[in-house]
Design a protein around this motif. Structure first.
Motif, PDB file in Angstrom:
ATOM      1  N   PRO A 399       0.845  -1.361   0.153  1.00 38.36           N
ATOM      2  CA  PRO A 399       0.006  -0.085  -0.020  1.00 38.36           C
ATOM      3  C   PRO A 399       0.935   1.335  -0.029  1.00 38.36           C
ATOM      4  O   PRO A 399       2.108   1.434   0.602  1.00 38.36           O
ATOM      5  N   SER A 433      -1.668  -7.930   2.152  1.00 38.06           N
ATOM      6  CA  SER A 433      -2.545  -6.662   1.941  1.00 38.06           C
ATOM      7  C   SER A 433      -1.723  -5.723   0.668  1.00 38.06           C
ATOM      8  O   SER A 433      -0.816  -5.661   0.983  1.00 38.06           O
ATOM      9  N   TYR A 434      -2.592  -5.512  -0.138  1.00 41.15           N
ATOM     10  CA  TYR A 434      -1.859  -4.352  -1.411  1.00 41.15           C
ATOM     11  C   TYR A 434      -2.731  -3.401  -1.857  1.00 41.15           C
ATOM     12  O   TYR A 434      -3.995  -3.449  -1.584  1.00 41.15           O
ATOM     13  N   ASN A 435      -2.085  -2.524  -2.639  1.00 44.33           N
ATOM     14  CA  ASN A 435      -2.916  -1.875  -3.421  1.00 44.33           C
ATOM     15  C   ASN A 435      -2.558  -2.148  -4.952  1.00 44.33           C
ATOM     16  O   ASN A 435      -1.492  -2.848  -5.324  1.00 44.33           O
ATOM     17  N   ARG A 451      -9.155   1.182  -3.159  1.00 43.73           N
ATOM     18  CA  ARG A 451      -9.280   0.138  -1.882  1.00 43.73           C
ATOM     19  C   ARG A 451      -8.024  -0.769  -1.649  1.00 43.73           C
ATOM     20  O   ARG A 451      -7.644  -1.246  -2.792  1.00 43.73           O
ATOM     21  N   ASP A 452      -8.022  -1.119  -0.567  1.00 42.72           N
ATOM     22  CA  ASP A 452      -6.869  -2.210  -0.265  1.00 42.72           C
ATOM     23  C   ASP A 452      -7.381  -3.625  -0.757  1.00 42.72           C
ATOM     24  O   ASP A 452      -8.508  -3.747  -0.704  1.00 42.72           O
ATOM     25  N   THR A 454      -7.168  -7.565  -0.116  1.00 44.43           N
ATOM     26  CA  THR A 454      -6.631  -8.504   0.861  1.00 44.43           C
ATOM     27  C   THR A 454      -6.380  -9.968  -0.060  1.00 44.43           C
ATOM     28  O   THR A 454      -7.552 -10.395  -0.514  1.00 44.43           O
ATOM     29  N   ARG A 456      -5.976 -13.993   0.088  1.00 44.86           N
ATOM     30  CA  ARG A 456      -6.027 -15.151   0.886  1.00 44.86           C
ATOM     31  C   ARG A 456      -5.694 -16.440  -0.020  1.00 44.86           C
ATOM     32  O   ARG A 456      -5.627 -16.155  -1.284  1.00 44.86           O
TER      33      ARG A 456
END
Length: 671
Positions: A399, A433-435, A451-452, A454, A456
């Motif tokens: 992010p 977690s990424y942008n 928005r971030d 996520t 999984r």
């Protein structure tokens, strides 16, 4: 330019090797003492992988800075096709194709034997043949930082290597400028370099550099007495062979006699810093082959790993694959080995993420996720509705702000190029977690999804995205193409004192020539560049780099370029917009005036920016910058206007900027 003054260099702190193969029955340890039996047993793991049992043997080889690692001596492990020999001073791994020798306890690569040929330069000291290398700036840091691994598979013409870099909480502050693995090959047999279909050639010998003339920096040497007379008056510089991360998948060296190739294959860019268009070194005279994971090349210190306030951190670098091949036809046609290396590269990239690493720090395919979707671009002055982001680069990175990915070094990055419809798929994303970021060739600016995201294990996220690039009004005029490169502008031939640097079949990369910055003074000895909108052609009349002028006696003076343009009318009460995108900046300050120059108060200044040094290192781009300048209508006139662009930081030949694209926009409603 690449010196290590004031730096600490840590080549190895911890090593392990692995051999993987189907087990060949029970291994008998009865001839070992109880303590050695326990040591061996503790290093054997039995696991299930792709439907069959595999055996992992990991042996610690190095001395850690905080204490020693004890290992057993004189042990040989052998199963069909795989051999491991541990002696008091070395470990030998052999799969019948390649034999790899590592020093103990240092973990240096002291030998690589292929088809009976030792490919590393055995005249070098053992510390200078093959090694992992960490360059940092705090030699007082008391803790180990690195754990390196070598992996050998059966029926494989090569070996894998990767590193796990870990910094524990509470460690001292330090910066890491460089992390790489390097191999120094036999200089008497490896003379031909290959890194793309076009960029291949016979290379100078190392001695040619010592007998040549050092130019403006140590890496650049004029070959005055080369062994190969065809290379006389060429310049050799390792930066000629730099490459964007996205294009640096396989490179290496070819020997015609014996006909063998040595290649470094990078199956993924997720562990490299700076994103897909970060440039870095590959192979160069030595003969040397590198895999660069962390560096400040073409970016400056912004891409160093900077650790403060005791922060913890961990990252897996690699694995990369060291591949060796042979073909008798290479004696006459070295391209045969290159074509085979490309095929092997495709096989390795298709196998990513690899299934063989057993480290819990390496994420396997079932632990990763996918992001897919479509990106559109809506520029209301180009089209009424959104258009597909053709060939956009779309990626996930830690992010940050829009465009922060190009200055990101600590996390992983995952990139894909969209198709003509703007559709993209980003596979094999490590959980976290990424942008989501993007940029589009032909469009200015950077996109960031608001928005971030996520990820999984097993995630498959679908997105529909629209990028609205910076725009205030209609385009009045533009110079260049917004592609984050200065390649479309005028790039001169080098000075007649230097032979043009060519590859096979006379292929030339115009900007990968020595001394092009000095050609500005040759072309504009008295006045500076003047570009007239409507009659000038940026391919011919816009010099690729805005640099200082040599005034003699090593004095360099800032230069002021002019853009002349006509306006049929001006609304004095409205605001216009000047968009200036830079492809590179090196210790530069761009000052801008509209129609009237006042040295004490420019209408706009970037301030001192950039450390990417792309001008000196023959890169046609470095870090991307975008500046949006508000222009009051009162600054403009009906008729002919002049924009003054001054690179104000003098005193050095390499200070300057490279432009990507310039555009003047009128206010809303401008005809």
């Amino acid at each position: 330019m690449d010196g290590d003054v004031g730096r600490g260099r840590r080549r190895r702190d911890f090593r392990s090797v692995k051999i993987r193969a189907p087990p060949a029955g029970q291994i008998d340890f009865s001839d070992l003492s109880p303590s050695r039996q326990a040591a061996v047993a503790s290093m054997l793991q039995l696991t299930t992988l792709e439907g069959f049992a595999s055996l992992l043997l990991g042996i610690s080889l190095a001395l850690m800075l905080c204490g020693s690692v004890t290992f057993f001596i004189g042990f040989m492990w052998q199963i069909p096709g795989l051999h491991l020999l541990i002696e008091d001073h070395q470990v030998v791994m052999d799969n019948g194709f390649v034999k790899l020798t590592l020093s103990a306890p240092e973990g240096l690569v002291t030998g690589i034997s292929y088809k009976g040929v030792e490919v590393l330069e055995n005249r070098n000291d053992e510390t200078d043949r093959g090694y992992w290398d960490i360059v940092w700036n705090n030699t007082s840091a008391k803790s180990s930082f690195q754990m390196d691994k070598f992996v050998m598979l059966p029926q494989s013409s090569g070996f894998y290597t990767y590193a796990i870099l870990e910094r524990l909480q509470g460690w001292p502050d330090f910066d890491v400028q460089e992390a790489r693995i390097a191999f120094k090959l036999q200089q008497n047999i490896f003379h031909y370099i290959a890194m793309s279909d076009e960029r291949q050639r016979i290379m100078p010998m190392p001695v040619d550099r010592s007998t040549g003339k050092v130019l403006d920096y140590p890496e650049a040497v004029l070959l005055t007495h080369p062994i190969n007379p065809d290379l006389k008056d060429e310049v050799d510089d390792k930066y000629f062979y730099s490459c964007d991360n996205k294009d640096s998948k396989v490179h290496g060296w070819i020997s015609k006699e014996p006909p063998i190739g040595f290649w470094l294959i990078t199956p993924s860019n997720e562990f490299r810093t700076g994103g897909p268009v970060k440039q870095d070194l590959t192979s160069h005279v030595g003969p040397t082959t590198l895999s660069m994971f962390v560096s400040t090349h073409y970016t400056g210190e912004e891409l160093a790993l900077m650790f403060r306030n005791g922060e913890p951190w961990k990252k897996v670098l690699g694995p990369v694959f060291v591949y060796l091949n042979s073909d008798n036809s290479a004696k006459e046609n070295p391209n045969s080995l290159w074509e085979d290396a490309k095929e092997r590269m495709l096989k390795e990239t298709a196998s990513w993420p690899y299934s063989f690493p057993l480290s819990k720090d390496f994420s396997h395919s079932d632990e990763r996720g996918t992001v897919r979707g479509q990106l559109l671009v809506h520029d209301r002055y180009i089209s009424k509705g959104p258009m597909p982001a053709n060939q956009a680069y779309v990626g996930l990175a830690p992010p940050g702000e829009a465009g922060s990915w190009q200055r990101e070094s600590k996390g992983y990055q995952f990139w894909s190029q969209a198709d003509p419809n703007g559709s993209f798929v980003i596979n094999n994303v490590i959980a976290g977690s990424y942008n989501l970021y993007a940029w589009v060739p032909g469009v200015i600016g950077d996109y960031r999804y608001d928005r971030d995201i996520t990820i999984r294990a097993g995630a498959d996220i679908k997105l529909e995205l629209v990028y609205e690039p910076p725009r205030a009004g209609p385009t009045l005029w533009e110079i260049g193409v917004p592609d984050r490169s200065a390649a479309e502008f005028y790039v001169p031939d080098p000075s007649p004192s230097f032979k043009i640097h060519k590859y096979k079949d006379d292929h030339v990369d115009k900007f990968r020539q020595y001394g092009l910055w000095a050609r500005y003074t040759d072309l504009y000895p008295q006045s500076d560049l003047v570009y007239t909108v409507g009659s000038s052609n940026y391919k011919r009349d816009w010099f690729f780099a805005h640099v200082n002028k040599h005034m003699g006696n090593l004095e360099y003076q800032g230069t002021t370029w002019k853009i002349l343009f006509d306006l049929n009318s001006v609304d004095k009460d409205e605001t216009y917009a000047l968009r200036i995108a830079l492809a590179s900046a090196a210790d530069a300050e761009l000052q801008i005036w509209f129609n009237t120059v006042n040295d004490e108060a420019p209408d706009f200044t970037t301030g001192l920016i950039g450390k990417d040094n792309a001008i000196a290192r023959h890169g046609i781009h470095g870090l991307y910058w975008l500046f949006s300048v508000e222009v009051k209508g009162s600054k403009l006139v009906k008729g002919t206007n002049t924009i003054f662009l001054k690179q104000s930081r003098d005193g050095d030949t390499f200070r300057g900027v490279m432009y990507d694209y310039i555009r003047l926009e009128g206010p809303v409603g401008t005809p």
